[in-house]
Motif scaffolding. Sequence first.
Motif, PDB file in Angstrom:
ATOM      1  N   ILE A   1      58.358   5.721  36.989  1.00 15.09           N
ATOM      2  CA  ILE A   1      59.184   5.905  38.192  1.00 15.09           C
ATOM      3  C   ILE A   1      58.334   5.565  39.426  1.00 15.09           C
ATOM      4  N   GLY A   2      57.060   5.972  39.393  1.00  8.90           N
ATOM      5  CA  GLY A   2      56.104   5.494  40.393  1.00  8.90           C
ATOM      6  C   GLY A   2      56.329   5.998  41.808  1.00  8.90           C
ATOM      7  N   VAL A   3      56.619   7.288  41.962  1.00  9.04           N
ATOM      8  CA  VAL A   3      56.916   7.807  43.300  1.00  9.04           C
ATOM      9  C   VAL A   3      55.853   8.767  43.842  1.00  9.04           C
ATOM     10  N   MET A   4      54.998   9.286  42.989  1.00 12.09           N
ATOM     11  CA  MET A   4      54.000  10.272  43.441  1.00 12.09           C
ATOM     12  C   MET A   4      52.653   9.565  43.549  1.00 12.09           C
ATOM     13  N   ASP A   5      51.957   9.809  44.685  1.00 14.41           N
ATOM     14  CA  ASP A   5      50.754   9.040  44.985  1.00 14.41           C
ATOM     15  C   ASP A   5      49.520   9.579  44.250  1.00 14.41           C
ATOM     16  N   VAL A   6      49.546   9.438  42.934  1.00 18.75           N
ATOM     17  CA  VAL A   6      48.411   9.875  42.111  1.00 18.75           C
ATOM     18  C   VAL A   6      48.177   8.847  41.013  1.00 18.75           C
ATOM     19  N   LYS A   7      46.902   8.756  40.612  1.00 15.15           N
ATOM     20  CA  LYS A   7      46.563   7.912  39.459  1.00 15.15           C
ATOM     21  C   LYS A   7      46.313   8.841  38.280  1.00 15.15           C
ATOM     22  N   VAL A   8      47.004   8.590  37.174  1.00 14.48           N
ATOM     23  CA  VAL A   8      46.984   9.524  36.047  1.00 14.48           C
ATOM     24  C   VAL A   8      46.466   8.831  34.781  1.00 14.48           C
ATOM     25  N   GLU A   9      45.671   9.561  34.042  1.00 18.82           N
ATOM     26  CA  GLU A   9      45.200   9.067  32.748  1.00 18.82           C
ATOM     27  C   GLU A   9      45.843   9.904  31.647  1.00 18.82           C
ATOM     28  N   ARG A  10      46.359   9.246  30.635  1.00 20.12           N
ATOM     29  CA  ARG A  10      47.028   9.947  29.522  1.00 20.12           C
ATOM     30  C   ARG A  10      46.013  10.496  28.531  1.00 20.12           C
ATOM     31  N   ASN A  11      46.416  11.515  27.809  1.00 24.93           N
ATOM     32  CA  ASN A  11      45.654  12.061  26.675  1.00 24.93           C
ATOM     33  C   ASN A  11      44.168  12.154  26.985  1.00 24.93           C
ATOM     34  N   SER A  12      43.850  12.732  28.136  1.00 28.44           N
ATOM     35  CA  SER A  12      42.498  12.532  28.641  1.00 28.44           C
ATOM     36  C   SER A  12      41.565  13.715  28.428  1.00 28.44           C
ATOM     37  N   PHE A  13      41.967  14.694  27.647  1.00 29.06           N
ATOM     38  CA  PHE A  13      41.050  15.805  27.400  1.00 29.06           C
ATOM     39  C   PHE A  13      40.319  15.669  26.067  1.00 29.06           C
TER      40      PHE A  13
END
Length: 196
Positions: free
Chosen positions: A97-109
Amino acid sequence: MVKIGVLGLQGAVREHIWAIEASGAEGIVIKRPDQLAEVDGLIIPGGESTTIRRLIDKYGFMEELKKFAAEGKAMFGTCAGLILLANDLVGYDEPHIGVMDVKVERNSFGRQRESFEADIDISGVAENFSAVFIRAPHIVEAGENVEVLAKHNDRIVAARDGQFLGCSFHPELTDDYRLMSYFVKMVEETKSKNFA
Ligand SMILES: NC(=O)CC[C@H](N)C(=O)O
């Protein structure tokens, strides 16, 4: 009483409805894009972001979700929902959707920590909040207007960007409703602002 929808395509939908109702709002499961017009705020639940994305496309939700955001309505993405809201994803050319100004990494723990519980402090929301992480993403970078609300092991796990709230964990899996109550207040605020 504000009405809050939960995108009901896949994932932990019912638990969010219970949490919404325990926090003083009305919860509605959203199965069709036209139902979005009925609600003042929307939760995108955890689950599997690639599956939820496929169903968003299949049932014609994408344009309507972007419109919902453009109308200034509050949205809360939990876990996979955060991945769907982010405007930048590590390893992907395009956001969802690309509306929140954050860069996210999946499955990152890390694999050995597929799921775990941790006590975190959520700034201005809750101290000692028991957060359940399941194959969780985290926020790698937050835009300058983004308020970082919580970190775990130096990683950002909850943040707010104006009308958008996102967290890495599953608040609906515990009976601590403080974060949901915070979102209900956000919905009330954005609703009165949008009508002003
Ligand atoms: N609990 C969750 O929502 C997991 C998110 C999932 N790992 C994804 O990438 O979509």
